[in-house]
Design a protein around this motif. Structure first.
Motif, PDB file in Angstrom:
ATOM      1  N   PRO A 274     -46.451  20.028 -33.522  1.00 35.72           N
ATOM      2  CA  PRO A 274     -45.714  20.967 -34.382  1.00 35.72           C
ATOM      3  C   PRO A 274     -46.652  21.829 -35.228  1.00 35.72           C
ATOM      4  O   PRO A 274     -46.908  21.550 -36.388  1.00 35.72           O
ATOM      5  CB  PRO A 274     -44.844  20.050 -35.237  1.00 35.72           C
ATOM      6  N   LEU A 275     -47.136  22.873 -34.654  1.00 34.16           N
ATOM      7  CA  LEU A 275     -48.105  23.758 -35.283  1.00 34.16           C
ATOM      8  C   LEU A 275     -47.395  25.031 -35.734  1.00 34.16           C
ATOM      9  O   LEU A 275     -46.629  25.616 -34.962  1.00 34.16           O
ATOM     10  CB  LEU A 275     -49.184  24.071 -34.242  1.00 34.16           C
ATOM     11  N   ASP A 276     -47.633  25.454 -36.961  1.00 31.46           N
ATOM     12  CA  ASP A 276     -47.060  26.702 -37.462  1.00 31.46           C
ATOM     13  C   ASP A 276     -47.926  27.873 -37.005  1.00 31.46           C
ATOM     14  O   ASP A 276     -47.442  28.810 -36.381  1.00 31.46           O
ATOM     15  CB  ASP A 276     -46.965  26.640 -38.984  1.00 31.46           C
ATOM     16  N   TYR A 277     -49.230  27.813 -37.305  1.00 31.37           N
ATOM     17  CA  TYR A 277     -50.168  28.843 -36.858  1.00 31.37           C
ATOM     18  C   TYR A 277     -51.586  28.341 -37.038  1.00 31.37           C
ATOM     19  O   TYR A 277     -51.819  27.327 -37.683  1.00 31.37           O
ATOM     20  CB  TYR A 277     -49.968  30.164 -37.621  1.00 31.37           C
ATOM     21  N   LEU A 278     -52.528  29.057 -36.455  1.00 32.00           N
ATOM     22  CA  LEU A 278     -53.938  28.811 -36.749  1.00 32.00           C
ATOM     23  C   LEU A 278     -54.561  30.129 -37.179  1.00 32.00           C
ATOM     24  O   LEU A 278     -54.076  31.202 -36.820  1.00 32.00           O
ATOM     25  CB  LEU A 278     -54.683  28.162 -35.576  1.00 32.00           C
ATOM     26  N   GLU A 279     -55.613  30.037 -37.975  1.00 33.30           N
ATOM     27  CA  GLU A 279     -56.328  31.221 -38.448  1.00 33.30           C
ATOM     28  C   GLU A 279     -57.800  31.109 -38.099  1.00 33.30           C
ATOM     29  O   GLU A 279     -58.443  30.122 -38.440  1.00 33.30           O
ATOM     30  CB  GLU A 279     -56.198  31.383 -39.970  1.00 33.30           C
ATOM     31  N   ILE A 280     -58.288  32.140 -37.410  1.00 38.34           N
ATOM     32  CA  ILE A 280     -59.710  32.228 -37.092  1.00 38.34           C
ATOM     33  C   ILE A 280     -60.384  32.932 -38.262  1.00 38.34           C
ATOM     34  O   ILE A 280     -60.002  34.041 -38.632  1.00 38.34           O
ATOM     35  CB  ILE A 280     -59.929  33.010 -35.789  1.00 38.34           C
ATOM     36  N   SER A 281     -61.389  32.279 -38.848  1.00 36.80           N
ATOM     37  CA  SER A 281     -62.070  32.845 -40.018  1.00 36.80           C
ATOM     38  C   SER A 281     -63.440  33.421 -39.689  1.00 36.80           C
ATOM     39  O   SER A 281     -63.927  34.301 -40.395  1.00 36.80           O
ATOM     40  CB  SER A 281     -62.212  31.791 -41.114  1.00 36.80           C
ATOM     41  N   SER A 282     -64.079  32.918 -38.625  1.00 34.00           N
ATOM     42  CA  SER A 282     -65.404  33.434 -38.282  1.00 34.00           C
ATOM     43  C   SER A 282     -65.755  33.130 -36.839  1.00 34.00           C
ATOM     44  O   SER A 282     -65.173  32.253 -36.212  1.00 34.00           O
ATOM     45  CB  SER A 282     -66.479  32.886 -39.225  1.00 34.00           C
ATOM     46  N   VAL A 283     -66.723  33.891 -36.350  1.00 33.51           N
ATOM     47  CA  VAL A 283     -67.286  33.712 -35.014  1.00 33.51           C
ATOM     48  C   VAL A 283     -68.779  33.505 -35.204  1.00 33.51           C
ATOM     49  O   VAL A 283     -69.412  34.216 -35.993  1.00 33.51           O
ATOM     50  CB  VAL A 283     -67.020  34.968 -34.149  1.00 33.51           C
TER      51      VAL A 283
ATOM     52  N   SER B 126     -34.242  22.116 -39.525  1.00 31.72           N
ATOM     53  CA  SER B 126     -34.203  23.276 -38.621  1.00 31.72           C
ATOM     54  C   SER B 126     -35.333  23.278 -37.584  1.00 31.72           C
ATOM     55  O   SER B 126     -35.245  23.976 -36.584  1.00 31.72           O
ATOM     56  CB  SER B 126     -34.227  24.577 -39.420  1.00 31.72           C
ATOM     57  N   VAL B 127     -36.399  22.500 -37.815  1.00 33.85           N
ATOM     58  CA  VAL B 127     -37.520  22.447 -36.856  1.00 33.85           C
ATOM     59  C   VAL B 127     -37.678  21.054 -36.247  1.00 33.85           C
ATOM     60  O   VAL B 127     -38.667  20.789 -35.579  1.00 33.85           O
ATOM     61  CB  VAL B 127     -38.853  22.903 -37.519  1.00 33.85           C
ATOM     62  N   HIS B 128     -36.705  20.191 -36.456  1.00 31.79           N
ATOM     63  CA  HIS B 128     -36.760  18.806 -35.987  1.00 31.79           C
ATOM     64  C   HIS B 128     -37.101  18.727 -34.497  1.00 31.79           C
ATOM     65  O   HIS B 128     -37.922  17.900 -34.085  1.00 31.79           O
ATOM     66  CB  HIS B 128     -35.415  18.122 -36.277  1.00 31.79           C
ATOM     67  N   ALA B 129     -36.515  19.568 -33.661  1.00 35.52           N
ATOM     68  CA  ALA B 129     -36.710  19.513 -32.209  1.00 35.52           C
ATOM     69  C   ALA B 129     -38.136  19.849 -31.781  1.00 35.52           C
ATOM     70  O   ALA B 129     -38.547  19.522 -30.670  1.00 35.52           O
ATOM     71  CB  ALA B 129     -35.730  20.459 -31.521  1.00 35.52           C
ATOM     72  N   GLN B 130     -38.928  20.466 -32.648  1.00 33.93           N
ATOM     73  CA  GLN B 130     -40.303  20.836 -32.302  1.00 33.93           C
ATOM     74  C   GLN B 130     -41.283  19.672 -32.456  1.00 33.93           C
ATOM     75  O   GLN B 130     -42.431  19.777 -32.040  1.00 33.93           O
ATOM     76  CB  GLN B 130     -40.765  22.009 -33.169  1.00 33.93           C
ATOM     77  N   PHE B 131     -40.840  18.581 -33.030  1.00 36.28           N
ATOM     78  CA  PHE B 131     -41.709  17.432 -33.261  1.00 36.28           C
ATOM     79  C   PHE B 131     -41.639  16.471 -32.072  1.00 36.28           C
ATOM     80  O   PHE B 131     -40.645  16.447 -31.344  1.00 36.28           O
ATOM     81  CB  PHE B 131     -41.315  16.729 -34.561  1.00 36.28           C
ATOM     82  N   PRO B 132     -42.672  15.650 -31.874  1.00 36.55           N
ATOM     83  CA  PRO B 132     -42.680  14.698 -30.759  1.00 36.55           C
ATOM     84  C   PRO B 132     -41.521  13.704 -30.858  1.00 36.55           C
ATOM     85  O   PRO B 132     -41.030  13.401 -31.948  1.00 36.55           O
ATOM     86  CB  PRO B 132     -44.026  13.979 -30.909  1.00 36.55           C
ATOM     87  N   ALA B 133     -41.106  13.171 -29.709  1.00 34.06           N
ATOM     88  CA  ALA B 133     -39.948  12.270 -29.622  1.00 34.06           C
ATOM     89  C   ALA B 133     -40.080  11.059 -30.549  1.00 34.06           C
ATOM     90  O   ALA B 133     -39.110  10.680 -31.219  1.00 34.06           O
ATOM     91  CB  ALA B 133     -39.748  11.814 -28.183  1.00 34.06           C
ATOM     92  N   GLN B 134     -41.258  10.440 -30.609  1.00 36.05           N
ATOM     93  CA  GLN B 134     -41.434   9.263 -31.473  1.00 36.05           C
ATOM     94  C   GLN B 134     -41.247   9.623 -32.946  1.00 36.05           C
ATOM     95  O   GLN B 134     -40.645   8.864 -33.697  1.00 36.05           O
ATOM     96  CB  GLN B 134     -42.809   8.639 -31.247  1.00 36.05           C
ATOM     97  N   PHE B 135     -41.754  10.770 -33.352  1.00 34.13           N
ATOM     98  CA  PHE B 135     -41.592  11.202 -34.736  1.00 34.13           C
ATOM     99  C   PHE B 135     -40.108  11.447 -35.033  1.00 34.13           C
ATOM    100  O   PHE B 135     -39.608  11.052 -36.085  1.00 34.13           O
ATOM    101  CB  PHE B 135     -42.410  12.473 -34.994  1.00 34.13           C
TER     102      PHE B 135
END
Length: 182
Positions: free
Chosen positions: A11-20, A156-165
């Motif tokens: 269940p990831l909302d987003y990731l942010e790339i800060s540097s290369v 509202s986001v329950h279905a996005q989590f793994p089955a065990q959770f």
């Protein structure tokens, strides 16, 4: 020039790339991004946004951080093209490698895909050493710093989590309901 992708079964909302992080002769460096993919945009400067522009001392052996002016945010399932460019003439501005597979790097949230090497000292330039400046079947060599924002549970986001959770949540809701009635 290569694509990056935020891809997680968690269940990831987003990731942010800060540097290369890169190495090579370096010099005048820029980092660019485009939505979705670099494919069919590799010579179209108008399709890209510059995230970094500075002159960087040469570092042929140690990686050097190019901190982006603003982080690049990718939501789960979203991808973007990244273009790291050195304006140093010749083929030593940036270290890159021949492609070794369909994915350059992959973890639980992030993928780096193979792309193109660019041998022009002008960003998006159409002329380079030995004629055409683009070399296909190449991989990024370096590091990408990013952070993940995990999704906070709510109904509202329950279905996005793994089955065990989800099973644990249902149990806790039943227990708290029984305690209130009890």
């Amino acid at each position: 020039m290569f694509d990056v992708r935020c891809q997680s079964k968690l269940p990831l909302d987003y990731l942010e790339i800060s540097s290369v992080w890169v190495r090579g002769a370096l010099g005048p460096m820029t980092v660019w991004t485009t939505d979705d993919t670099f494919m069919r945009k590799h010579e179209d400067r108008s399709a890209w946004r510059c995230l970094f522009s500075q002159t960087v001392p040469a570092s042929p052996l140690e990686l050097v951080e190019l901190r982006l002016d603003s982080p690049l945010r990718l939501e789960n399932g979203q991808s973007a093209g990244l273009y790291v460019h050195s304006a140093t003439p010749g083929d030593e501005g940036l270290v890159y490698d021949d492609r070794h597979g369909d994915v350059t790097h992959e973890d639980a949230a992030f993928q780096v895909l193979p792309g193109l090497a660019h041998l022009s000292n002008r960003p998006f330039g159409r002329h380079g050493m030995w004629g055409r400046p683009w070399r296909p079947q190449r991989e990024f060599v370096g590091r990408i710093s990013y952070g993940v924002r995990w999704l906070m549970w709510k109904p509202s986001v329950h279905a996005q989590f793994p089955a065990q959770f989800r099973a644990v949540v249902r149990t806790l809701i039943m227990v708290s309901g029984a305690a209130r009635r009890g």
